[in-house]
Design a protein around this motif. Structure first.
Motif, mmCIF file in Angstrom:
data_model
loop_
_atom_site.group_PDB
_atom_site.id
_atom_site.type_symbol
_atom_site.label_atom_id
_atom_site.label_comp_id
_atom_site.label_asym_id
_atom_site.label_seq_id
_atom_site.Cartn_x
_atom_site.Cartn_y
_atom_site.Cartn_z
ATOM 1 N N HIS A 1 0.846 -1.190 0.000
ATOM 2 C CA HIS A 1 0.000 0.000 0.000
ATOM 3 C C HIS A 1 0.885 1.244 0.000
ATOM 4 O O HIS A 1 2.031 1.224 0.474
ATOM 5 C CB HIS A 1 -0.882 -0.034 1.252
ATOM 6 C CG HIS A 1 -1.948 1.011 1.286
ATOM 7 N ND1 HIS A 1 -1.711 2.305 1.703
ATOM 8 C CD2 HIS A 1 -3.273 0.952 0.979
ATOM 9 C CE1 HIS A 1 -2.825 2.998 1.650
ATOM 10 N NE2 HIS A 1 -3.795 2.203 1.209
ATOM 11 N N ASP A 2 0.369 2.349 -0.528
ATOM 12 C CA ASP A 2 1.143 3.592 -0.580
ATOM 13 C C ASP A 2 1.582 4.047 0.812
ATOM 14 O O ASP A 2 2.662 4.614 0.979
ATOM 15 C CB ASP A 2 0.334 4.699 -1.264
ATOM 16 C CG ASP A 2 0.217 4.489 -2.762
ATOM 17 O OD1 ASP A 2 1.021 3.697 -3.315
ATOM 18 O OD2 ASP A 2 -0.656 5.119 -3.388
ATOM 19 N N ARG A 3 0.739 3.804 1.817
ATOM 20 C CA ARG A 3 1.114 4.211 3.168
ATOM 21 C C ARG A 3 2.328 3.415 3.649
ATOM 22 O O ARG A 3 3.214 3.950 4.325
ATOM 23 C CB ARG A 3 -0.045 4.019 4.143
ATOM 24 C CG ARG A 3 0.311 4.498 5.565
ATOM 25 C CD ARG A 3 -0.617 3.939 6.620
ATOM 26 N NE ARG A 3 -1.967 4.477 6.493
ATOM 27 C CZ ARG A 3 -2.967 4.139 7.293
ATOM 28 N NH1 ARG A 3 -2.761 3.235 8.255
ATOM 29 N NH2 ARG A 3 -4.172 4.657 7.134
ATOM 30 N N VAL A 4 2.370 2.119 3.294
ATOM 31 C CA VAL A 4 3.503 1.291 3.685
ATOM 32 C C VAL A 4 4.778 1.803 3.023
ATOM 33 O O VAL A 4 5.828 1.904 3.663
ATOM 34 C CB VAL A 4 3.250 -0.186 3.323
ATOM 35 C CG1 VAL A 4 4.473 -1.032 3.657
ATOM 36 C CG2 VAL A 4 2.026 -0.712 4.058
ATOM 37 N N LYS A 5 4.678 2.157 1.740
ATOM 38 C CA LYS A 5 5.851 2.684 1.033
ATOM 39 C C LYS A 5 6.341 3.979 1.681
ATOM 40 O O LYS A 5 7.543 4.195 1.848
ATOM 41 C CB LYS A 5 5.513 2.927 -0.440
ATOM 42 C CG LYS A 5 5.220 1.661 -1.225
ATOM 43 C CD LYS A 5 4.856 1.995 -2.663
ATOM 44 C CE LYS A 5 4.532 0.737 -3.453
ATOM 45 N NZ LYS A 5 4.125 1.056 -4.860
ATOM 46 N N LYS A 6 5.399 4.840 2.047
ATOM 47 C CA LYS A 6 5.761 6.101 2.689
ATOM 48 C C LYS A 6 6.433 5.851 4.034
ATOM 49 O O LYS A 6 7.454 6.479 4.364
ATOM 50 C CB LYS A 6 4.504 6.956 2.881
ATOM 51 C CG LYS A 6 4.754 8.279 3.593
ATOM 52 C CD LYS A 6 3.461 9.041 3.800
ATOM 53 C CE LYS A 6 3.696 10.330 4.594
ATOM 54 N NZ LYS A 6 2.417 11.065 4.827
ATOM 55 N N ASN A 7 5.882 4.920 4.816
ATOM 56 C CA ASN A 7 6.464 4.632 6.121
ATOM 57 C C ASN A 7 7.819 3.938 5.991
ATOM 58 O O ASN A 7 8.725 4.169 6.807
ATOM 59 C CB ASN A 7 5.504 3.777 6.946
ATOM 60 C CG ASN A 7 4.303 4.570 7.425
ATOM 61 O OD1 ASN A 7 4.285 5.789 7.358
ATOM 62 N ND2 ASN A 7 3.289 3.874 7.900
ATOM 63 N N MET A 8 7.965 3.101 4.977
ATOM 64 C CA MET A 8 9.267 2.479 4.741
ATOM 65 C C MET A 8 10.320 3.529 4.395
ATOM 66 O O MET A 8 11.483 3.416 4.802
ATOM 67 C CB MET A 8 9.172 1.437 3.624
ATOM 68 C CG MET A 8 8.513 0.143 4.048
ATOM 69 S SD MET A 8 8.443 -1.061 2.700
ATOM 70 C CE MET A 8 10.181 -1.350 2.391
ATOM 71 N N LYS A 9 9.916 4.555 3.671
ATOM 72 C CA LYS A 9 10.859 5.637 3.350
ATOM 73 C C LYS A 9 11.317 6.330 4.632
ATOM 74 O O LYS A 9 12.494 6.712 4.767
ATOM 75 C CB LYS A 9 10.219 6.643 2.404
ATOM 76 C CG LYS A 9 11.171 7.752 1.955
ATOM 77 C CD LYS A 9 10.515 8.716 1.000
ATOM 78 C CE LYS A 9 11.523 9.738 0.481
ATOM 79 N NZ LYS A 9 12.175 10.499 1.569
ATOM 80 N N ALA A 10 10.397 6.483 5.573
ATOM 81 C CA ALA A 10 10.768 7.102 6.850
ATOM 82 C C ALA A 10 11.803 6.245 7.584
ATOM 83 O O ALA A 10 12.704 6.775 8.241
ATOM 84 C CB ALA A 10 9.528 7.303 7.715
ATOM 85 N N VAL A 11 11.673 4.925 7.465
ATOM 86 C CA VAL A 11 12.658 4.018 8.072
ATOM 87 C C VAL A 11 13.988 4.128 7.331
ATOM 88 O O VAL A 11 15.063 4.208 7.952
ATOM 89 C CB VAL A 11 12.142 2.572 8.062
ATOM 90 C CG1 VAL A 11 13.211 1.608 8.570
ATOM 91 C CG2 VAL A 11 10.881 2.445 8.913
ATOM 92 N N ALA A 12 13.931 4.133 6.002
ATOM 93 C CA ALA A 12 15.155 4.247 5.204
ATOM 94 C C ALA A 12 15.874 5.566 5.456
ATOM 95 O O ALA A 12 17.103 5.621 5.507
ATOM 96 C CB ALA A 12 14.823 4.109 3.719
ATOM 97 N N ASP A 13 15.103 6.642 5.633
ATOM 98 C CA ASP A 13 15.706 7.948 5.908
ATOM 99 C C ASP A 13 16.469 7.952 7.226
ATOM 100 O O ASP A 13 17.337 8.808 7.442
ATOM 101 C CB ASP A 13 14.636 9.044 5.932
ATOM 102 C CG ASP A 13 14.074 9.345 4.549
ATOM 103 O OD1 ASP A 13 14.719 8.944 3.553
ATOM 104 O OD2 ASP A 13 12.999 9.967 4.466
#
Length: 367
Positions: A235-247
């Protein structure tokens, strides 16, 4: 408006008044022919007092700001905060099927009675077979001593939106194991399997990232792993939250791939630094002769160009090794190199009696 802001404004106003009073004092001194009488000396003393009062106020305001910062740091990095998991409460579940209800009751009972174990499996460099990383697995023990494997409960926990509690427990234990390895073993990484449902849950995710922030020093050593089918359907929300982890500096790994021609550049942009390919998949492709080996070579080239490390997994037999080594694969995982065992069996003894060796360049750091 807080006290510090009010104090700063008050002190600025006092300094402004002192400046005006000082200007009038200078004019009065000039008019007296630089022969100030008692009133002028008294006014001068008053101006000096105002200036000192304002400076003391600014000092107290800065002290309050520093104390607030220190309180925040103490709260954030205190042992109780840094080691506490984001959430350990397994809420009751309603409106689930009978089979799921039985499994979830067993999971709930295991968590509430601290019968959840961390198992580790080594990931080795090839051909040396030196331990470079570990993958973390969960095993839940029933009251009767039986064992619940992830395959027994993951689907039911995801359907009931309770998988985050289990993922959280494994993350906590994995972080504890990394710290027990000690600074002399800083080259070891820990792979943790995380469900997209865990990342999707915004309430859990907020606490999850707080926990990562409290353990930010492990960002280069902790890798979160997802299956490729889950990555495809995120889901787009998961992708967004994964980016926060990657950042925050944490890297990702993908497993359960079934083909070689995936969009590796897109995965690298999302900070996927590792891919696991089953040994059976690679060996089956190699058995196709020159065409198959050419596909494997192109696959490895694409990974190298995107700075992604390849790990061959599920290696079980010594007879598989000559062919695997002929393919030039650098890392391996499977029963041949070490089965999943209690974390205590591996922690502190990855290479018994030997000095820890530096990691290979591709494992040296994550971007």
């Amino acid at each position: 408006m807080n006290l510090r802001q009010k104090s700063s404004r008050y002190c600025a106003a006092v300094l402004f008044c002192a400046g005006i009073a000082g200007a009038f004092l200078v004019l009065a001194t000039i008019r007296s022919g630089f022969r100030p009488d008692f009133e002028i000396w008294l006014a001068a003393a008053l101006v000096v007092s105002l200036i000192l009062h304002a400076r003391a106020g600014f000092a107290l305001s800065n002290a309050q700001q520093e104390l607030e910062l220190l309180r925040g740091l103490v709260k954030k990095f205190s042992p109780s905060h840094a080691k506490a998991p984001p959430s350990l409460k397994f809420e009751p579940v309603e409106n689930v099927g009978k089979d799921d209800a039985v499994i979830l009751d067993e999971v709930k009972d295991a968590i509430e009675n601290d019968r959840i174990d961390l198992y580790l499996q080594p990931i080795v460099s090839l051909p040396q077979r030196k331990t470079r990383c570990f993958e973390a697995f969960s095993r839940l023990r029933r009251a009767d001593g039986g064992v619940l494997r992830p395959s027994d409960y993951i689907d039911a926990a995801e359907r009931a939106n309770r998988i985050g509690v289990v993922d959280n427990m494994i993350l906590l234990r994995a972080v504890q194991s990394l710290r027990q390895l000690g600074p002399e073993s800083a080259q070891y990484r820990m792979f943790c399997n995380i469900s997209p449902a865990t990342i999707f849950d915004q309430d859990f995710f907020t606490r999850f990232t707080d926990y990562l922030d409290a353990n930010h020093d492990l960002a280069q050593r902790l890798v979160f792993e997802f299956t490729y089918p889950a990555v495809e359907m995120m889901h787009d929300r998961v992708k967004k939250n994964m980016k926060a982890v990657a950042d925050r500096g944490f890297a990702f790994s993908v497993d359960h791939i079934r083909r070689f021609d995936l969009n590796w550049a897109a995965l690298r942009e999302r900070n996927f630094r590792f891919v696991k390919a089953p040994g059976s998949l690679l060996l089956a492709e190699s058995a196709k002769g020159d065409v198959g080996r050419a596909r494997i070579k192109a696959f490895k080239t694409a990974l190298r160009e995107n700075d992604i490390d390849l790990i061959v997994e599920k290696v079980e037999y010594e007879t598989q090794m000559p062919e695997i080594l002929s393919l030039g694969i650098d890392y391996g995982q499977g029963a041949l190199f070490g089965a999943p065992r209690f974390a205590a069996d591996y922690v502190g003894s990855a290479d018994p009696g030997k000095e820890p060796e530096p990691a290979l360049p591709s494992f040296a750091a994550a971007s």
